[in-house]
Design a protein around this motif. Structure first.
Motif, PDB file in Angstrom:
ATOM      1  N   VAL A   1       0.846  -1.201   0.000  1.00 40.21           N
ATOM      2  CA  VAL A   1       0.000   0.000   0.000  1.00 40.21           C
ATOM      3  C   VAL A   1       0.881   1.251   0.000  1.00 40.21           C
ATOM      4  O   VAL A   1       0.624   2.203  -0.747  1.00 40.21           O
ATOM      5  CB  VAL A   1      -0.961  -0.013   1.208  1.00 40.21           C
ATOM      6  CG1 VAL A   1      -1.631   1.334   1.406  1.00 40.21           C
ATOM      7  CG2 VAL A   1      -1.995  -1.114   1.034  1.00 40.21           C
ATOM      8  N   ASN A   2       1.934   1.251   0.810  1.00 39.34           N
ATOM      9  CA  ASN A   2       2.823   2.411   0.865  1.00 39.34           C
ATOM     10  C   ASN A   2       3.518   2.634  -0.476  1.00 39.34           C
ATOM     11  O   ASN A   2       3.652   3.776  -0.931  1.00 39.34           O
ATOM     12  CB  ASN A   2       3.857   2.242   1.973  1.00 39.34           C
ATOM     13  CG  ASN A   2       3.242   2.363   3.349  1.00 39.34           C
ATOM     14  OD1 ASN A   2       2.216   3.004   3.520  1.00 39.34           O
ATOM     15  ND2 ASN A   2       3.868   1.747   4.336  1.00 39.34           N
ATOM     16  N   ALA A   3       3.964   1.557  -1.112  1.00 40.45           N
ATOM     17  CA  ALA A   3       4.613   1.688  -2.421  1.00 40.45           C
ATOM     18  C   ALA A   3       3.624   2.215  -3.464  1.00 40.45           C
ATOM     19  O   ALA A   3       3.966   3.078  -4.277  1.00 40.45           O
ATOM     20  CB  ALA A   3       5.194   0.346  -2.857  1.00 40.45           C
ATOM     21  N   ALA A   4       2.400   1.716  -3.434  1.00 43.08           N
ATOM     22  CA  ALA A   4       1.383   2.187  -4.384  1.00 43.08           C
ATOM     23  C   ALA A   4       1.058   3.656  -4.130  1.00 43.08           C
ATOM     24  O   ALA A   4       0.869   4.428  -5.081  1.00 43.08           O
ATOM     25  CB  ALA A   4       0.121   1.330  -4.275  1.00 43.08           C
ATOM     26  N   HIS A   5       1.004   4.054  -2.886  1.00 40.91           N
ATOM     27  CA  HIS A   5       0.734   5.455  -2.554  1.00 40.91           C
ATOM     28  C   HIS A   5       1.842   6.346  -3.107  1.00 40.91           C
ATOM     29  O   HIS A   5       1.565   7.397  -3.697  1.00 40.91           O
ATOM     30  CB  HIS A   5       0.612   5.623  -1.041  1.00 40.91           C
ATOM     31  CG  HIS A   5       0.222   6.991  -0.620  1.00 40.91           C
ATOM     32  ND1 HIS A   5       1.144   7.930  -0.245  1.00 40.91           N
ATOM     33  CD2 HIS A   5      -0.983   7.585  -0.517  1.00 40.91           C
ATOM     34  CE1 HIS A   5       0.527   9.050   0.066  1.00 40.91           C
ATOM     35  NE2 HIS A   5      -0.770   8.869  -0.081  1.00 40.91           N
ATOM     36  N   GLY A   6       3.087   5.933  -2.946  1.00 38.50           N
ATOM     37  CA  GLY A   6       4.200   6.699  -3.482  1.00 38.50           C
ATOM     38  C   GLY A   6       4.139   6.809  -4.994  1.00 38.50           C
ATOM     39  O   GLY A   6       4.412   7.870  -5.573  1.00 38.50           O
ATOM     40  N   GLU A   7       3.764   5.723  -5.648  1.00 39.56           N
ATOM     41  CA  GLU A   7       3.625   5.757  -7.101  1.00 39.56           C
ATOM     42  C   GLU A   7       2.486   6.679  -7.526  1.00 39.56           C
ATOM     43  O   GLU A   7       2.601   7.402  -8.525  1.00 39.56           O
ATOM     44  CB  GLU A   7       3.389   4.341  -7.643  1.00 39.56           C
ATOM     45  CG  GLU A   7       3.447   4.269  -9.141  1.00 39.56           C
ATOM     46  CD  GLU A   7       3.409   2.854  -9.683  1.00 39.56           C
ATOM     47  OE1 GLU A   7       3.217   2.711 -10.907  1.00 39.56           O
ATOM     48  OE2 GLU A   7       3.560   1.898  -8.904  1.00 39.56           O
ATOM     49  N   LEU A   8       1.394   6.685  -6.764  1.00 38.09           N
ATOM     50  CA  LEU A   8       0.285   7.589  -7.076  1.00 38.09           C
ATOM     51  C   LEU A   8       0.721   9.047  -6.944  1.00 38.09           C
ATOM     52  O   LEU A   8       0.389   9.875  -7.794  1.00 38.09           O
ATOM     53  CB  LEU A   8      -0.917   7.296  -6.176  1.00 38.09           C
ATOM     54  CG  LEU A   8      -2.160   8.155  -6.394  1.00 38.09           C
ATOM     55  CD1 LEU A   8      -2.674   8.037  -7.834  1.00 38.09           C
ATOM     56  CD2 LEU A   8      -3.250   7.772  -5.404  1.00 38.09           C
ATOM     57  N   VAL A   9       1.482   9.354  -5.906  1.00 34.22           N
ATOM     58  CA  VAL A   9       1.995  10.721  -5.747  1.00 34.22           C
ATOM     59  C   VAL A   9       2.867  11.091  -6.949  1.00 34.22           C
ATOM     60  O   VAL A   9       2.753  12.196  -7.495  1.00 34.22           O
ATOM     61  CB  VAL A   9       2.770  10.871  -4.420  1.00 34.22           C
ATOM     62  CG1 VAL A   9       3.503  12.208  -4.361  1.00 34.22           C
ATOM     63  CG2 VAL A   9       1.829  10.732  -3.228  1.00 34.22           C
ATOM     64  N   ASP A  10       3.712  10.170  -7.399  1.00 32.10           N
ATOM     65  CA  ASP A  10       4.551  10.430  -8.576  1.00 32.10           C
ATOM     66  C   ASP A  10       3.712  10.666  -9.830  1.00 32.10           C
ATOM     67  O   ASP A  10       4.012  11.554 -10.634  1.00 32.10           O
ATOM     68  CB  ASP A  10       5.510   9.264  -8.828  1.00 32.10           C
ATOM     69  CG  ASP A  10       6.620   9.168  -7.801  1.00 32.10           C
ATOM     70  OD1 ASP A  10       6.866  10.159  -7.080  1.00 32.10           O
ATOM     71  OD2 ASP A  10       7.253   8.093  -7.720  1.00 32.10           O
ATOM     72  N   LEU A  11       2.660   9.882 -10.004  1.00 32.03           N
ATOM     73  CA  LEU A  11       1.787  10.066 -11.165  1.00 32.03           C
ATOM     74  C   LEU A  11       1.061  11.404 -11.117  1.00 32.03           C
ATOM     75  O   LEU A  11       0.918  12.074 -12.145  1.00 32.03           O
ATOM     76  CB  LEU A  11       0.771   8.924 -11.257  1.00 32.03           C
ATOM     77  CG  LEU A  11       1.308   7.583 -11.721  1.00 32.03           C
ATOM     78  CD1 LEU A  11       0.228   6.511 -11.588  1.00 32.03           C
ATOM     79  CD2 LEU A  11       1.803   7.674 -13.153  1.00 32.03           C
ATOM     80  N   VAL A  12       0.622  11.795  -9.944  1.00 26.19           N
ATOM     81  CA  VAL A  12      -0.044  13.088  -9.807  1.00 26.19           C
ATOM     82  C   VAL A  12       0.951  14.208 -10.095  1.00 26.19           C
ATOM     83  O   VAL A  12       0.607  15.194 -10.769  1.00 26.19           O
ATOM     84  CB  VAL A  12      -0.701  13.236  -8.423  1.00 26.19           C
ATOM     85  CG1 VAL A  12      -1.197  14.657  -8.186  1.00 26.19           C
ATOM     86  CG2 VAL A  12      -1.850  12.241  -8.270  1.00 26.19           C
ATOM     87  N   ALA A  13       2.183  14.074  -9.636  1.00 25.96           N
ATOM     88  CA  ALA A  13       3.208  15.078  -9.942  1.00 25.96           C
ATOM     89  C   ALA A  13       3.407  15.190 -11.448  1.00 25.96           C
ATOM     90  O   ALA A  13       3.498  16.299 -11.993  1.00 25.96           O
ATOM     91  CB  ALA A  13       4.516  14.710  -9.247  1.00 25.96           C
ATOM     92  N   GLU A  14       3.439  14.063 -12.133  1.00 26.53           N
ATOM     93  CA  GLU A  14       3.560  14.076 -13.594  1.00 26.53           C
ATOM     94  C   GLU A  14       2.348  14.748 -14.234  1.00 26.53           C
ATOM     95  O   GLU A  14       2.483  15.545 -15.171  1.00 26.53           O
ATOM     96  CB  GLU A  14       3.705  12.652 -14.122  1.00 26.53           C
ATOM     97  CG  GLU A  14       3.888  12.565 -15.615  1.00 26.53           C
ATOM     98  CD  GLU A  14       4.049  11.141 -16.110  1.00 26.53           C
ATOM     99  OE1 GLU A  14       3.927  10.953 -17.339  1.00 26.53           O
ATOM    100  OE2 GLU A  14       4.278  10.219 -15.307  1.00 26.53           O
TER     101      GLU A  14
END
Length: 82
Positions: A27-40
């Protein structure tokens, strides 16, 4: 006086706790990836469009998140370089 749990019970608890920790890591890894996608999305202008009030509105719509949760993720994405 409380009964002392047996070895089988303790092994079951340890196995359960490992499963919880493993899932929390995912879940933590997916959350970090979601933050990266939103930044993009912010960088590329993807989080805008007709009827979209804000990046948080876009994320709530796209990800099915509560508005407050989406706003928090957008705030993290906006501050990723700090």
């Amino acid at each position: 006086m409380a009964e002392v749990p047996g070895a089988g019970f303790l092994r079951a608890v340890e196995g359960f706790e490992r499963r919880v920790a493993r899932l929390a890591g995912l879940v933590n890894a997916a959350h970090g990836e979601l933050v990266d996608l939103v930044a993009e999305a912010l960088d590329e202008g993807f989080a805008a469009g007709w009827g979209i009030d804000s990046p948080a509105h876009w994320l709530a719509w796209q990800a099915g998140l509560a508005p407050a949760r989406a706003a928090g993720i957008v705030r993290l994405a906006e501050r990723r370089d700090e």
